[in-house]
Design an enzyme around this catalytic site. Structure first.
Site, PDB file in Angstrom:
ATOM      1  N   ILE A  13      -2.180  11.201  -7.713  1.00  0.00           N
ATOM      2  CA  ILE A  13      -2.514  12.358  -6.877  1.00  0.00           C
ATOM      3  C   ILE A  13      -1.774  13.603  -7.368  1.00  0.00           C
ATOM      4  CG2 ILE A  13      -2.504  13.260  -4.507  1.00  0.00           C
ATOM      5  CD1 ILE A  13      -2.673  10.258  -3.600  1.00  0.00           C
ATOM      6  N   ASP A  32       9.409  13.355 -12.650  1.00  0.00           N
ATOM      7  CA  ASP A  32       8.971  11.977 -12.396  1.00  0.00           C
ATOM      8  C   ASP A  32       9.865  11.049 -13.203  1.00  0.00           C
ATOM      9  OD1 ASP A  32       7.184   9.562 -12.245  1.00  0.00           O
ATOM     10  OD2 ASP A  32       5.793  11.029 -11.399  1.00  0.00           O
ATOM     11  N   ASP A  59      14.917  11.028 -11.960  1.00  0.00           N
ATOM     12  CA  ASP A  59      14.776  10.264 -10.726  1.00  0.00           C
ATOM     13  C   ASP A  59      15.049  11.220  -9.567  1.00  0.00           C
ATOM     14  OD1 ASP A  59      15.227   8.533  -8.457  1.00  0.00           O
ATOM     15  OD2 ASP A  59      15.353   6.896  -9.919  1.00  0.00           O
ATOM     16  N   LYS A  85       4.191   2.581  -3.713  1.00  0.00           N
ATOM     17  CA  LYS A  85       3.053   2.593  -2.779  1.00  0.00           C
ATOM     18  C   LYS A  85       2.294   1.271  -2.651  1.00  0.00           C
ATOM     19  CE  LYS A  85      -0.406   4.066  -6.125  1.00  0.00           C
ATOM     20  NZ  LYS A  85      -1.615   4.787  -6.370  1.00  0.00           N
ATOM     21  N   SER A 125       0.422   9.088   5.051  1.00  0.00           N
ATOM     22  CA  SER A 125      -0.725   8.183   4.949  1.00  0.00           C
ATOM     23  C   SER A 125      -1.300   7.912   6.337  1.00  0.00           C
ATOM     24  CB  SER A 125      -0.238   6.871   4.330  1.00  0.00           C
ATOM     25  OG  SER A 125      -1.178   5.844   4.536  1.00  0.00           O
ATOM     26  N   TYR A 150       6.102  -0.431   3.489  1.00  0.00           N
ATOM     27  CA  TYR A 150       5.581   0.805   2.890  1.00  0.00           C
ATOM     28  C   TYR A 150       5.165   1.780   3.992  1.00  0.00           C
ATOM     29  CZ  TYR A 150       2.069   4.006   1.085  1.00  0.00           C
ATOM     30  OH  TYR A 150       1.346   5.143   0.816  1.00  0.00           O
ATOM     31  N   LYS A 154       6.661   5.717   5.345  1.00  0.00           N
ATOM     32  CA  LYS A 154       5.895   6.952   5.617  1.00  0.00           C
ATOM     33  C   LYS A 154       6.216   7.467   7.023  1.00  0.00           C
ATOM     34  CE  LYS A 154       3.952   7.188   1.665  1.00  0.00           C
ATOM     35  NZ  LYS A 154       4.520   8.143   0.730  1.00  0.00           N
ATOM     36  N   ASN A 180      -8.330   7.300   2.105  1.00  0.00           N
ATOM     37  CA  ASN A 180      -8.359   6.456   0.898  1.00  0.00           C
ATOM     38  C   ASN A 180      -8.818   7.253  -0.329  1.00  0.00           C
ATOM     39  OD1 ASN A 180      -8.273   4.522   3.181  1.00  0.00           O
ATOM     40  ND2 ASN A 180      -8.515   3.002   1.562  1.00  0.00           N
ATOM     41  N   ASN A 199      -4.277  -3.289  -6.803  1.00  0.00           N
ATOM     42  CA  ASN A 199      -4.241  -3.695  -5.396  1.00  0.00           C
ATOM     43  C   ASN A 199      -5.399  -3.082  -4.630  1.00  0.00           C
ATOM     44  OD1 ASN A 199      -1.580  -4.976  -5.455  1.00  0.00           O
ATOM     45  ND2 ASN A 199      -0.851  -2.912  -5.902  1.00  0.00           N
TER      46      ASN A 199
HETATM   47  P1  NAD Z   1       1.510   7.139  -7.934  1.00  0.00           P
HETATM   48  O1  NAD Z   1       2.344   5.909  -8.003  1.00  0.00           O
HETATM   49  O2  NAD Z   1       0.473   7.345  -8.969  1.00  0.00           O
HETATM   50  O3  NAD Z   1       2.453   8.435  -7.881  1.00  0.00           O
HETATM   51  C1  NAD Z   1       3.758   8.411  -7.382  1.00  0.00           C
HETATM   52  C2  NAD Z   1       4.663   8.949  -8.485  1.00  0.00           C
HETATM   53  O4  NAD Z   1       6.007   8.982  -8.031  1.00  0.00           O
HETATM   54  C3  NAD Z   1       4.614   8.091  -9.742  1.00  0.00           C
HETATM   55  O5  NAD Z   1       4.370   8.934 -10.857  1.00  0.00           O
HETATM   56  C4  NAD Z   1       6.007   7.483  -9.804  1.00  0.00           C
HETATM   57  O6  NAD Z   1       6.416   7.246 -11.128  1.00  0.00           O
HETATM   58  C5  NAD Z   1       6.835   8.534  -9.105  1.00  0.00           C
HETATM   59  N1  NAD Z   1       8.083   8.053  -8.503  1.00  0.00           N
HETATM   60  C6  NAD Z   1       8.272   7.042  -7.624  1.00  0.00           C
HETATM   61  N2  NAD Z   1       9.588   6.946  -7.316  1.00  0.00           N
HETATM   62  C7  NAD Z   1      10.231   7.937  -7.999  1.00  0.00           C
HETATM   63  C8  NAD Z   1      11.584   8.355  -8.083  1.00  0.00           C
HETATM   64  N3  NAD Z   1      12.549   7.711  -7.417  1.00  0.00           N
HETATM   65  N4  NAD Z   1      11.883   9.401  -8.885  1.00  0.00           N
HETATM   66  C9  NAD Z   1      10.913  10.037  -9.577  1.00  0.00           C
HETATM   67  N5  NAD Z   1       9.616   9.692  -9.540  1.00  0.00           N
HETATM   68  C10 NAD Z   1       9.280   8.648  -8.749  1.00  0.00           C
HETATM   69  O7  NAD Z   1       0.843   7.177  -6.486  1.00  0.00           O
HETATM   70  P2  NAD Z   1      -0.203   8.207  -5.892  1.00  0.00           P
HETATM   71  O8  NAD Z   1      -1.417   7.426  -5.530  1.00  0.00           O
HETATM   72  O9  NAD Z   1      -0.326   9.393  -6.753  1.00  0.00           O
HETATM   73  O10 NAD Z   1       0.529   8.561  -4.535  1.00  0.00           O
HETATM   74  C11 NAD Z   1       1.338   9.711  -4.391  1.00  0.00           C
HETATM   75  C12 NAD Z   1       1.968   9.676  -3.022  1.00  0.00           C
HETATM   76  O11 NAD Z   1       0.944   9.602  -2.039  1.00  0.00           O
HETATM   77  C13 NAD Z   1       2.863   8.463  -2.780  1.00  0.00           C
HETATM   78  O12 NAD Z   1       3.965   8.845  -2.004  1.00  0.00           O
HETATM   79  C14 NAD Z   1       1.969   7.528  -1.993  1.00  0.00           C
HETATM   80  O13 NAD Z   1       2.707   6.662  -1.170  1.00  0.00           O
HETATM   81  C15 NAD Z   1       1.167   8.522  -1.161  1.00  0.00           C
HETATM   82  N6  NAD Z   1      -0.123   7.970  -0.718  1.00  0.00           N
HETATM   83  C16 NAD Z   1      -0.990   7.444  -1.624  1.00  0.00           C
HETATM   84  C17 NAD Z   1      -2.198   6.886  -1.192  1.00  0.00           C
HETATM   85  C18 NAD Z   1      -3.169   6.285  -2.166  1.00  0.00           C
HETATM   86  O14 NAD Z   1      -4.056   5.553  -1.720  1.00  0.00           O
HETATM   87  N7  NAD Z   1      -3.077   6.554  -3.463  1.00  0.00           N
HETATM   88  C19 NAD Z   1      -2.502   6.876   0.178  1.00  0.00           C
HETATM   89  C20 NAD Z   1      -1.603   7.439   1.074  1.00  0.00           C
HETATM   90  C21 NAD Z   1      -0.408   7.990   0.613  1.00  0.00           C
HETATM   91  N1  UFG Z   2     -10.502  -4.725  -0.879  1.00  0.00           N
HETATM   92  C1  UFG Z   2     -11.199  -5.832  -1.309  1.00  0.00           C
HETATM   93  N2  UFG Z   2     -10.887  -6.353  -2.531  1.00  0.00           N
HETATM   94  C2  UFG Z   2      -9.925  -5.834  -3.332  1.00  0.00           C
HETATM   95  C3  UFG Z   2      -9.204  -4.698  -2.879  1.00  0.00           C
HETATM   96  C4  UFG Z   2      -9.527  -4.169  -1.639  1.00  0.00           C
HETATM   97  O1  UFG Z   2     -12.079  -6.335  -0.614  1.00  0.00           O
HETATM   98  O2  UFG Z   2      -9.671  -6.380  -4.425  1.00  0.00           O
HETATM   99  C5  UFG Z   2     -10.845  -4.144   0.422  1.00  0.00           C
HETATM  100  C6  UFG Z   2      -9.694  -4.189   1.416  1.00  0.00           C
HETATM  101  O3  UFG Z   2      -9.668  -5.412   2.096  1.00  0.00           O
HETATM  102  C7  UFG Z   2     -10.025  -3.010   2.307  1.00  0.00           C
HETATM  103  C8  UFG Z   2     -10.736  -2.011   1.369  1.00  0.00           C
HETATM  104  O4  UFG Z   2     -11.148  -2.782   0.246  1.00  0.00           O
HETATM  105  O5  UFG Z   2     -10.939  -3.410   3.262  1.00  0.00           O
HETATM  106  C9  UFG Z   2      -9.824  -0.894   0.895  1.00  0.00           C
HETATM  107  O6  UFG Z   2      -8.636  -1.469   0.375  1.00  0.00           O
HETATM  108  P1  UFG Z   2      -7.565  -0.625  -0.450  1.00  0.00           P
HETATM  109  O7  UFG Z   2      -6.475  -1.561  -0.840  1.00  0.00           O
HETATM  110  O8  UFG Z   2      -8.246   0.133  -1.530  1.00  0.00           O
HETATM  111  O9  UFG Z   2      -7.070   0.432   0.611  1.00  0.00           O
HETATM  112  P2  UFG Z   2      -6.359   0.203   2.029  1.00  0.00           P
HETATM  113  O10 UFG Z   2      -7.268   0.818   3.043  1.00  0.00           O
HETATM  114  O11 UFG Z   2      -5.938  -1.175   2.249  1.00  0.00           O
HETATM  115  O12 UFG Z   2      -4.988   1.000   1.804  1.00  0.00           O
HETATM  116  C10 UFG Z   2      -4.964   2.375   1.658  1.00  0.00           C
HETATM  117  C11 UFG Z   2      -3.816   2.831   0.767  1.00  0.00           C
HETATM  118  C12 UFG Z   2      -2.492   2.567   1.406  1.00  0.00           C
HETATM  119  C13 UFG Z   2      -2.464   3.069   2.810  1.00  0.00           C
HETATM  120  C14 UFG Z   2      -3.623   2.518   3.595  1.00  0.00           C
HETATM  121  C15 UFG Z   2      -3.680   3.064   4.973  1.00  0.00           C
HETATM  122  O13 UFG Z   2      -3.861   2.162  -0.477  1.00  0.00           O
HETATM  123  O14 UFG Z   2      -1.511   3.299   0.687  1.00  0.00           O
HETATM  124  O15 UFG Z   2      -4.829   2.889   2.937  1.00  0.00           O
HETATM  125  O16 UFG Z   2      -3.727   4.451   4.896  1.00  0.00           O
HETATM  126  F1  UFG Z   2      -1.319   2.680   3.418  1.00  0.00           F
END
Ligand code: NAD
Ligand code: UFG
Length: 341
Positions: A13, A32, A59, A85, A125, A150, A154, A180, A199
């Site tokens: 993101i 990062d 870090d 995450k 989230s 996790y 948040k 999502n 995941n």
């Molecule tokens: P991502 O893992 O791609 O990005 C997170 C970045 O933070 C990575 O580049 C990682 O290397 C860096 N990082 C982690 N710990 C660190 C530290 N101690 N010092 C420096 N860098 C560090 O994940 P993303 O999908 O881009 O998510 C960004 C943020 O959004 C995260 O906080 C995640 O929890 C939150 N978020 C993501 C989702 C999603 O579905 N992708 C949903 C809700 C919230």
């Molecule tokens: N799913 C499958 N097969 C897979 C992976 C996912 O069926 O291999 C399904 C899950 O059961 C769920 C849907 O696809 O029903 C979406 O799953 P994701 O893992 O892609 O997303 P989640 O909704 O579980 O989780 C996301 C973010 C988390 C956040 C959460 C709630 O990844 O960071 O939404 O906001 F915490």
């Protein structure tokens, strides 16, 4: 123009947000430790925009290192993406998650305080709503009981930011509650690049499409939803990134704390995602039904009104855009950023 510091800016993101901020005219600095990303994503963001990003290998927990970065740059606002995450991993290694996700927050806030930086946006989230709140989730609802460490990181980080803002009324905080995020920049140059077995649903689907995984397991088909599979509010990552630009415009002009959902308001089921991906991209996705995944809830989606009213932002891209762009990224980069490192 203002300078925005992206903590965790090389991630999925963060890199998309860097592109949108640069295109909106902001200066961008990123740091990062690459524990879940590659510096290549930031180089690509520079290529897409033709602009430069000062990138630090640091870090975010390291306050000395942060102070050096804040000393070298005039930072106007911070976006805090830096966190671990993976929901399942967080249940196995809770201390790692609390240590990383809480310490990054505290170090950032302490350093901001030291340098008089007053504006911060946090990657929260939809998970903070827990499972008790009715859908659609609205920002006026209380945070719920999270089902994993996790999620608690948040919820706790939101609380820490709220307390910091209470103590310092000149602080300005936006808590962005993502639903999502899926898809990739339309150029196919940056996208989601998970380590190991994905995941999340969309990266798993694209890895099946590209031949890296054999078959998608759909976790449960006996949920109380129209087709029995879970429904989520999928949002294109470029829309999400544009939401950060609007949140930056807002946070620079206000004080206090606002939680804002970033979602489309429309849920799709797992099977609808598979169907759309196959139709838009002309590829078959082998799948089978498996048992439910622990902690999944049948359905959640955003009430997206506040983002529209407060930030003047609405998601614009369709599910077909999300599927097309996710596949475009994966096709061009079958091994993610690793091929370019
Ligand atoms: P991502 O893992 O791609 O990005 C997170 C970045 O933070 C990575 O580049 C990682 O290397 C860096 N990082 C982690 N710990 C660190 C530290 N101690 N010092 C420096 N860098 C560090 O994940 P993303 O999908 O881009 O998510 C960004 C943020 O959004 C995260 O906080 C995640 O929890 C939150 N978020 C993501 C989702 C999603 O579905 N992708 C949903 C809700 C919230
Ligand atoms: N799913 C499958 N097969 C897979 C992976 C996912 O069926 O291999 C399904 C899950 O059961 C769920 C849907 O696809 O029903 C979406 O799953 P994701 O893992 O892609 O997303 P989640 O909704 O579980 O989780 C996301 C973010 C988390 C956040 C959460 C709630 O990844 O960071 O939404 O906001 F915490």
């Amino acid at each position: 123009m203002a300078t925005v510091f992206l903590a965790g800016g090389a991630g999925y993101i963060g890199s998309h947000t860097a592109v949108e901020l640069l295109e909106a005219g902001y200066e961008v600095i990123a740091a990062d430790n690459f524990c879940n990303s590659s510096p290549e994503s930031v180089r690509r963001a520079e290529q897409i925009t033709g602009k430069t990003i000062r990138l630090y290998d640091a870090d975010i927990r390291d306050t000395r290192r942060l102070a050096g970065i804040f000393q070298e740059n005039r930072i106007d606002a911070v976006i805090h993406f830096a966190g671990l995450k993976a929901v399942g991993e967080s249940a196995e290694k809770p201390l790692l998650y609390y240590r990383n996700n809480i310490d990054t927050t505290l170090s950032l806030l302490e350093t901001m305080q030291q340098f008089g930086v007053k504006h911060v946006i946090f990657s929260s989230s939809a998970t903070v709503y827990g499972s008790e709140n009715p859908i659609p989730y609205t920002e006026t609802m209380r945070r719920g009981v999270c089902s994993n460490p996790y999620g608690w990181t948040k919820a706790m980080t939101e609380q820490i930011l709220e307390d910091a803002a209470k103590a310092d009324p000149s602080l300005s905080v936006v808590l962005l509650r993502y639903f999502n995020p899926i898809g990739a920049h339309p150029s196919g140059m940056i996208g989601e690049d998970p380590c190991g077995i994905p995941n999340n649903l969309m990266p798993y689907i694209t890895q099946v499409a590209v031949g890296k995984r054999e078959c998608l397991t759909v976790f449960g088909n006996d949920y109380p939803t129209p087709d029995g599979t879970c429904r989520r509010d999928y949002i294109h990552v470029t829309d999400l990134a544009k939401g950060h630009v609007k949140a930056t415009d807002y946070v620079l002009q206000h004080t206090g704390v606002e939680a804002v959902n970033l979602g489309t308001g429309t849920p799709y089921s797992v099977l609808e995602i598979v169907e759309a991906f196959e139709r838009v991209n002309g590829v078959k996705i082998a799948y089978r039904f498996g048992p439910r995944r622990a902690g999944d809830i049948p359905e959640f989606y955003a009430n997206a009104d506040k983002a529209r009213e407060l930030l003047h932002w609405t998601a614009e891209k369709t599910l077909d855009d999300m599927c097309r762009d996710a596949w475009n990224w994966q096709k061009q980069n079958p091994n993610g950023f690793r091929d370019s490192e």
